[in-house]
Write a protein that holds these residues in place. Structure first.
Motif, PDB file in Angstrom:
ATOM      1  N   GLY A  33      22.960  11.265 -52.432  1.00 24.75           N
ATOM      2  CA  GLY A  33      23.426  12.646 -52.442  1.00 24.75           C
ATOM      3  C   GLY A  33      24.693  12.788 -51.628  1.00 24.75           C
ATOM      4  O   GLY A  33      25.385  11.810 -51.336  1.00 24.75           O
ATOM      5  N   SER A  34      24.987  14.034 -51.227  1.00 25.31           N
ATOM      6  CA  SER A  34      26.203  14.281 -50.462  1.00 25.31           C
ATOM      7  C   SER A  34      26.020  15.466 -49.535  1.00 25.31           C
ATOM      8  O   SER A  34      25.183  16.350 -49.771  1.00 25.31           O
ATOM      9  N   LEU A  35      26.816  15.457 -48.464  1.00 28.31           N
ATOM     10  CA  LEU A  35      26.921  16.590 -47.545  1.00 28.31           C
ATOM     11  C   LEU A  35      28.353  17.094 -47.622  1.00 28.31           C
ATOM     12  O   LEU A  35      29.293  16.339 -47.345  1.00 28.31           O
ATOM     13  N   GLY A  36      28.544  18.360 -48.000  1.00 31.07           N
ATOM     14  CA  GLY A  36      29.877  18.934 -48.114  1.00 31.07           C
ATOM     15  C   GLY A  36      30.072  20.082 -47.151  1.00 31.07           C
ATOM     16  O   GLY A  36      29.200  20.959 -47.028  1.00 31.07           O
ATOM     17  N   VAL A  37      31.205  20.071 -46.440  1.00 25.90           N
ATOM     18  CA  VAL A  37      31.583  21.166 -45.549  1.00 25.90           C
ATOM     19  C   VAL A  37      32.878  21.759 -46.101  1.00 25.90           C
ATOM     20  O   VAL A  37      33.892  21.057 -46.205  1.00 25.90           O
ATOM     21  N   PHE A  38      32.848  23.050 -46.451  1.00 19.00           N
ATOM     22  CA  PHE A  38      33.968  23.703 -47.134  1.00 19.00           C
ATOM     23  C   PHE A  38      34.570  24.792 -46.249  1.00 19.00           C
ATOM     24  O   PHE A  38      33.872  25.416 -45.443  1.00 19.00           O
ATOM     25  N   GLN A  39      35.876  25.017 -46.452  1.00 23.93           N
ATOM     26  CA  GLN A  39      36.576  26.091 -45.761  1.00 23.93           C
ATOM     27  C   GLN A  39      37.220  27.002 -46.786  1.00 23.93           C
ATOM     28  O   GLN A  39      37.682  26.553 -47.843  1.00 23.93           O
ATOM     29  N   ALA A  40      37.277  28.285 -46.445  1.00 22.04           N
ATOM     30  CA  ALA A  40      37.946  29.258 -47.311  1.00 22.04           C
ATOM     31  C   ALA A  40      39.410  29.404 -46.916  1.00 22.04           C
ATOM     32  O   ALA A  40      40.046  30.413 -47.228  1.00 22.04           O
ATOM     33  N   ARG A  41      39.952  28.411 -46.213  1.00 16.82           N
ATOM     34  CA  ARG A  41      41.353  28.382 -45.814  1.00 16.82           C
ATOM     35  C   ARG A  41      41.844  26.944 -45.959  1.00 16.82           C
ATOM     36  O   ARG A  41      41.075  26.031 -46.194  1.00 16.82           O
ATOM     37  N   MET A  42      43.145  26.752 -45.780  1.00 20.99           N
ATOM     38  CA  MET A  42      43.731  25.443 -46.021  1.00 20.99           C
ATOM     39  C   MET A  42      43.366  24.417 -44.955  1.00 20.99           C
ATOM     40  O   MET A  42      43.408  23.216 -45.200  1.00 20.99           O
ATOM     41  N   GLU A  43      43.010  24.866 -43.774  1.00 20.32           N
ATOM     42  CA  GLU A  43      42.676  23.936 -42.692  1.00 20.32           C
ATOM     43  C   GLU A  43      41.379  23.209 -43.016  1.00 20.32           C
ATOM     44  O   GLU A  43      40.328  23.834 -43.235  1.00 20.32           O
TER      45      GLU A  43
END
Length: 454
Positions: A194-204
């Motif tokens: 599987g995978s663990l994803g960490v997302f941002q709602a900005r470019m950083e």
């Protein structure tokens, strides 16, 4: 060294200026004492203010040395260390310790969101989204297929994928709020699951090292969960094998005994048939790996009553049971095989017969249950005893009677029964149990079993 030279130059300039002002430019010149006082005050002020005047203010200014990249690297390192400490503090409470399931993934994502400082957290298996917390949950739906190409790449390649813009994220929904991400694979050994994803709602982008550390720790919990599952399956398999090893010779002998009594003693034959059915019903239908000692005790008594019907006066039985033991829990189908060995290999081979003894005690201080099965039969060959104590197994699974529930025979077999019991005890208790076999000088065999109370 450079800073010291600058400071020394500044001090020299101060004293030169003081000399010119107090001794050259004024008339009459000032006295020596005021001149030295003025120079000393200015020197002390410059020395004390040197760190901020020449090297910049302490604290945030120090972070500016080396530019923006150094500040960000330091911040990511501190965040990673803090996040790992937080997850380590969670310990066994991490939900994925129970396996990669939607419920465990959801609870894990909720736990990790404040640790990772991400706008959204996603946990997937190889195909579907198991949990998604944060912006984008309206189309990154739990149970649906992965919406981003980046997550698919991370799983297929087995390495972390860093995405810095929306195009690289590859979300199937054009107006998705997520713009950057770090997605790390979750693996059990070398197998990506599987995978663990960490997302941002900005470019950083999120700190890569922190996400990878978290993914590594979650993978460790998944490996432990897999080991637990395999251990449970192995334990169930050993218990099923033990049930399947009920000695056919015992069954045939009891049926012959019942048949011989059917004409002369029909009531006794019917009673024996009922006991035989109770014996097999318990052995086959008992669920779980533990049962109250009272149930195992009844099972053993049922077995011995059937054997006494076959051996008659040649088989005597003595019970010494502490009433406190009756409510303690012990592994199922563990005592009866030991008693069967005492009958089969101790008493059956002795012409005049003998006595089988069952003794049980509970120790509330050490929280252990002690069980002893002994007989005054023919005893055990020293070579066989030595092999048993070394854990060796010879001739397992033959066609003779030793291939059944028994396992302590004097015929030279360690027997699959004892090995099966030992493996089950190791699975259930680790090294917290003790099983020993001895042959007293007076003859016979003694088996001592001590297990922790559950």
């Amino acid at each position: 060294m450079r800073g010291s030279v600058i400071l020394a130059g500044a001090v020299l300039a101060i004293w030169t200026l003081v000399y010119l002002v107090t001794q050259v430019l004024v008339d009459p010149p000032l006295a020596i004492l005021p001149t030295i006082g003025a120079g000393t005050v200015l020197t002390v002020a410059v020395v004390l203010g040197y760190p901020s005047a020449l090297r910049g203010p302490r604290g945030r200014g120090g972070a500016r040395v080396g530019g923006r990249a150094v500040r960000r690297e330091e911040r990511d390192r501190l965040e990673a260390a803090r996040g790992v400490r937080d997850l380590a503090a969670a310990g066994r409470s991490v939900p994925l310790r129970s396996g990669l399931t939607p419920e465990a993934a959801r609870r894990t994502a909720e736990l990790l969101q404040p640790m990772l400082s991400g706008d959204a957290i996603a946990i997937t298996d190889r195909q579907d989204i198991l949990a998604f917390v944060g912006p984008g949950a309206d189309h990154h739906r739990v149970g649906g297929e992965m919406q981003t190409r980046a997550a698919v790449r991370a799983i297929e390649k087995g390495r972390t994928v860093v995405v810095q813009d929306r195009a690289g994220l590859g979300c199937k929904v054009p107006d998705c709020a997520l713009q950057s991400a770090v997605i790390a694979p979750l693996a059990i050994g070398s197998r990506v699951v599987g995978s663990l994803g960490v997302f941002q709602a900005r470019m950083e982008i999120p700190p890569k090292q922190l996400v990878e550390d978290m993914a590594t720790m979650l993978s460790l919990h998944l490996e432990l969960a897999e080991m637990d599952r395999e251990r449970r399956l192995a334990t169930h398999a050993r218990l099923d094998a033990l049930r399947a090893q009920i000695n056919p010779h015992f069954l045939f002998n009891i049926l012959n005994t019942i048949a011989s009594k059917a004409r002369t003693r029909p009531d006794e034959a019917r009673e024996l048939l009922l006991r035989l059915s109770e014996f097999f019903r318990y052995a086959v239908r008992q669920e779980g790996h533990f049962a109250e000692f009272a149930q195992e005790y009844y099972f053993v008594r049922t077995y011995l009553s059937l054997e006494q019907a076959r051996f008659g006066e040649r088989l005597q039985v003595r019970y010494d049971i502490d009433p406190q033991v009756l409510t303690s829990r012990v592994p199922v189908l563990t005592i009866q095989p030991l008693v069967e060995n005492a009958v089969k290999h101790g008493i059956a081979d002795k012409k005049e017969g003998g006595t089988v003894r069952l003794r049980a005690r509970v120790d509330p201080l050490t929280r252990t249950t002690s069980i002893r099965v002994s007989d005054d039969g023919v005893g055990m060959d020293p070579a066989v005893l030595a092999r048993l104590m070394r854990g060796q197994d010879e001739g397992a699974g033959g066609d003779d009677e030793d291939g059944a529930l028994s396992g302590l025979g004097s015929s030279g077999h360690a027997g699959v029964g004892l090995r099966n019991i030992t493996e089950r005890l190791e699975t259930l208790f680790g090294d917290r149990y003790d099983l020993s076999i001895s042959t007293p000088r007076g003859g016979g065999t003694v088996v001592d079993l001590r297990v922790p109370m559950t």
